[in-house]
Write a protein that holds these residues in place. Sequence first.
Motif, mmCIF file in Angstrom:
data_model
loop_
_atom_site.group_PDB
_atom_site.id
_atom_site.type_symbol
_atom_site.label_atom_id
_atom_site.label_comp_id
_atom_site.label_asym_id
_atom_site.label_seq_id
_atom_site.Cartn_x
_atom_site.Cartn_y
_atom_site.Cartn_z
ATOM 1 N N GLY A 117 53.787 27.141 19.976
ATOM 2 C CA GLY A 117 52.933 27.298 18.799
ATOM 3 C C GLY A 117 52.988 26.126 17.840
ATOM 4 N N LEU A 118 53.462 24.979 18.319
ATOM 5 C CA LEU A 118 53.595 23.811 17.460
ATOM 6 C C LEU A 118 52.334 22.958 17.427
ATOM 7 N N ILE A 119 51.528 23.080 18.481
ATOM 8 C CA ILE A 119 50.248 22.361 18.536
ATOM 9 C C ILE A 119 49.185 23.331 19.051
ATOM 10 N N GLU A 120 47.923 22.950 18.864
ATOM 11 C CA GLU A 120 46.839 23.731 19.454
ATOM 12 C C GLU A 120 45.799 22.775 20.021
ATOM 13 N N THR A 121 45.267 23.157 21.166
ATOM 14 C CA THR A 121 44.243 22.349 21.801
ATOM 15 C C THR A 121 42.900 23.027 21.575
ATOM 16 N N ARG A 122 41.952 22.244 21.084
ATOM 17 C CA ARG A 122 40.595 22.746 20.858
ATOM 18 C C ARG A 122 39.685 22.039 21.856
ATOM 19 N N ARG A 123 39.106 22.819 22.725
ATOM 20 C CA ARG A 123 38.260 22.264 23.784
ATOM 21 C C ARG A 123 37.173 21.377 23.191
ATOM 22 N N GLY A 124 37.132 20.166 23.709
ATOM 23 C CA GLY A 124 36.119 19.210 23.273
ATOM 24 C C GLY A 124 36.473 18.465 21.996
ATOM 25 N N GLU A 125 37.563 18.871 21.315
ATOM 26 C CA GLU A 125 37.944 18.215 20.064
ATOM 27 C C GLU A 125 39.253 17.446 20.174
ATOM 28 N N GLY A 126 40.207 17.999 20.904
ATOM 29 C CA GLY A 126 41.503 17.344 21.041
ATOM 30 C C GLY A 126 42.654 18.286 20.740
ATOM 31 N N THR A 127 43.819 17.687 20.517
ATOM 32 C CA THR A 127 45.045 18.444 20.261
ATOM 33 C C THR A 127 45.494 18.182 18.830
ATOM 34 N N PHE A 128 45.836 19.269 18.126
ATOM 35 C CA PHE A 128 46.162 19.182 16.712
ATOM 36 C C PHE A 128 47.520 19.802 16.421
ATOM 37 N N ILE A 129 48.182 19.267 15.412
ATOM 38 C CA ILE A 129 49.462 19.818 14.970
ATOM 39 C C ILE A 129 49.173 21.076 14.174
ATOM 40 N N ARG A 130 49.920 22.132 14.476
ATOM 41 C CA ARG A 130 49.752 23.395 13.761
ATOM 42 C C ARG A 130 50.718 23.479 12.593
ATOM 43 N N ASP A 131 50.363 24.295 11.630
ATOM 44 C CA ASP A 131 51.269 24.604 10.527
ATOM 45 C C ASP A 131 52.235 25.643 11.063
ATOM 46 N N PHE A 132 53.503 25.257 11.190
ATOM 47 C CA PHE A 132 54.455 26.206 11.758
ATOM 48 C C PHE A 132 55.507 26.656 10.757
ATOM 49 N N GLU A 133 55.146 26.629 9.450
ATOM 50 C CA GLU A 133 56.022 27.234 8.452
ATOM 51 C C GLU A 133 56.114 28.721 8.756
ATOM 52 N N GLY A 134 57.317 29.264 8.651
ATOM 53 C CA GLY A 134 57.500 30.676 8.933
ATOM 54 C C GLY A 134 57.390 30.983 10.415
ATOM 55 N N HIS A 135 57.403 29.956 11.233
ATOM 56 C CA HIS A 135 57.273 30.092 12.670
ATOM 57 C C HIS A 135 58.523 30.741 13.247
ATOM 58 N N GLN A 136 58.380 31.398 14.345
ATOM 59 C CA GLN A 136 59.496 32.096 14.970
ATOM 60 C C GLN A 136 60.242 31.202 15.965
ATOM 61 N N LEU A 137 60.153 29.888 15.771
ATOM 62 C CA LEU A 137 60.770 28.946 16.703
ATOM 63 C C LEU A 137 62.281 29.157 16.809
ATOM 64 N N VAL A 138 62.945 29.342 15.688
ATOM 65 C CA VAL A 138 64.404 29.531 15.726
ATOM 66 C C VAL A 138 64.757 30.769 16.536
ATOM 67 N N GLN A 139 64.031 31.860 16.299
ATOM 68 C CA GLN A 139 64.316 33.077 17.049
ATOM 69 C C GLN A 139 64.068 32.879 18.546
ATOM 70 N N LEU A 140 63.015 32.155 18.877
ATOM 71 C CA LEU A 140 62.696 31.900 20.269
ATOM 72 C C LEU A 140 63.788 31.068 20.936
ATOM 73 N N ILE A 141 64.177 29.974 20.299
ATOM 74 C CA ILE A 141 65.207 29.113 20.867
ATOM 75 C C ILE A 141 66.547 29.836 20.902
ATOM 76 N N SER A 142 66.827 30.647 19.881
ATOM 77 C CA SER A 142 68.119 31.322 19.829
ATOM 78 C C SER A 142 68.304 32.302 20.982
ATOM 79 N N THR A 143 67.205 32.819 21.542
ATOM 80 C CA THR A 143 67.351 33.723 22.676
ATOM 81 C C THR A 143 67.938 33.000 23.883
ATOM 82 N N PHE A 144 67.755 31.682 23.945
ATOM 83 C CA PHE A 144 68.327 30.909 25.041
ATOM 84 C C PHE A 144 69.722 30.398 24.703
ATOM 85 N N ILE A 145 69.909 29.935 23.477
ATOM 86 C CA ILE A 145 71.171 29.329 23.073
ATOM 87 C C ILE A 145 72.253 30.369 22.824
#
Length: 187
Positions: free
Chosen positions: A41-69
């Motif tokens: 969820g850190l980037i998003e691809t828009r067909r015909g436009e390109g790839t953009f950085i997403r706003d990931f404030e409040g993102h669940q990245l830590v929880q996702l990574i912590s399930t592995f670590i």
Amino acid sequence: MIEQEGLKAGDKLPSERELCERLIVGRSSVREALRALELLGLIETRRGEGTFIRDFEGHQLVQLISTFILQDEKAKANIAETKSLIEMDCLSLVLIKSTDIHLQALKKWVETSSFTDEEFFLKMAQLADNHLLLRLWTILKDYYNSLKIFNVDADKQEYMNVINKLLTRKESEVRKAYKELRKLSND
């Protein structure tokens, strides 16, 4: 590349071809990396436009990574222990780097504000004036919170005790107050 070029949420990333050239890697490697970033969820691809950085404030990245670590109990226990060590190191640096004026302002804040434990130790990490310790503490705090471990809540007087001990400029007293706040053994 994102950091060097000052890219932020909403900015467009270079094309796959340009990324291959700049990073000196194959197209399949770039595609795989972009796919992984998109799944996180850190980037998003828009067909015909390109790839953009997403706003990931409040993102669940830590929880996702912590399930592995944090799959084993020892790693989970180490998070709490390491977070405490960093908090004590921050307090030691506050002793060294803060003036009495800073500490008096902090005391007034504790007396007059309603705050969480996180807010209190964020202030300590900021006063420690060590960017790396602040970043490490923030990451560990997020991992710690993802574990859903709840400490016994400290009352305002216990935080005030830490501040008063900082004002004495005696590290042993500050450590003792911290251990009392965290309900740790004073051995």
